[in-house]
Write a protein that holds these residues in place. Structure first.
Motif: not given
Length: 207
Positions: A22, A24-28
């Motif tokens: 999973r 994080t949105p920031e990492r994605e």
């Protein structure tokens, strides 16, 4: 990854099924931005999962576990970065609206052209990749242009049956590709203003 031997496809309590990592949105978003940047810089065919892993400081195993293949990763990156709703252009004048849109294209021409060139061959072979590129770079502009032309018709500036109405995007985008091909020069504001006045405005009946 090799398929599981016969009889071991169903995990037992002693061997749990692998779980997707999973992010994080920031990492994605950081990862997807890096993927698109690599395509701009080197072209789709030259980009490898090893290069993506190195650029994003992610393991190649994680990339394959999350997205299975390079085409899926690039398509997902394009869709993730797509503009859901482009900023509206509504100056009250069709000519000025078209100028604003053309100037916005000029402002982003370098990075946009690099991405389009990088994907040009690949999208002819992969419908999913083409759709993702369309969602990111084509659809938002088409929706904005449709709104601009619709309002011009409603204001009485543009005849609803004007035959050039369906080809405005081809006229404007064509200027970018053909000037580079014929003159080896990028489109700038001065060129676009002359082009709009000489070609696009007359076709639309704009004085």
């Amino acid at each position: 990854m090799s398929p599981s031997p016969a009889g071991s496809a169903v995990p037992t309590s002693g061997s749990p099924a692998p779980r997707r990592t999973r992010l994080t949105p920031e990492r994605e978003r950081e990862l997807f931005t890096a993927v698109v940047d690599l395509v701009r810089e080197h072209g789709y065919e030259a980009v490898t999962m090893d290069a993506v892993a190195a650029r994003t400081k992610a393991s190649k195993a994680t990339l394959y576990r999350q997205w299975e293949s390079k085409p899926k990763l690039v398509a997902t990156a394009l869709r993730h970065l797509a503009v859901a709703s482009p900023a509206d252009v509504d100056t009250g004048s069709l000519a000025e609206d078209l100028r604003r849109m053309a100037h916005e294209l000029i402002a982003h021409a370098t990075e946009d052209t690099a991405l389009l060139n990088g994907l040009a061959h690949a999208v002819t072979k992969d419908p999913e990749l083409w759709q993702a590129l369309h969602d990111l770079h084509i659809r938002p502009g088409l929706e904005m242009l449709d709104a601009v032309l619709r309002r011009a018709v409603e204001r009485g500036e543009l005849a609803e049956d004007n035959p050039a109405k369906d080809y405005v995007v081809h006229l404007v985008l064509g200027a970018f590709g053909t000037r580079k091909l014929i003159e080896n020069t990028d489109v700038d504001t001065e060129f676009m203003e002359k082009y709009l006045r000489a070609v696009v405005f007359p076709a639309l009946g704009i004085a």
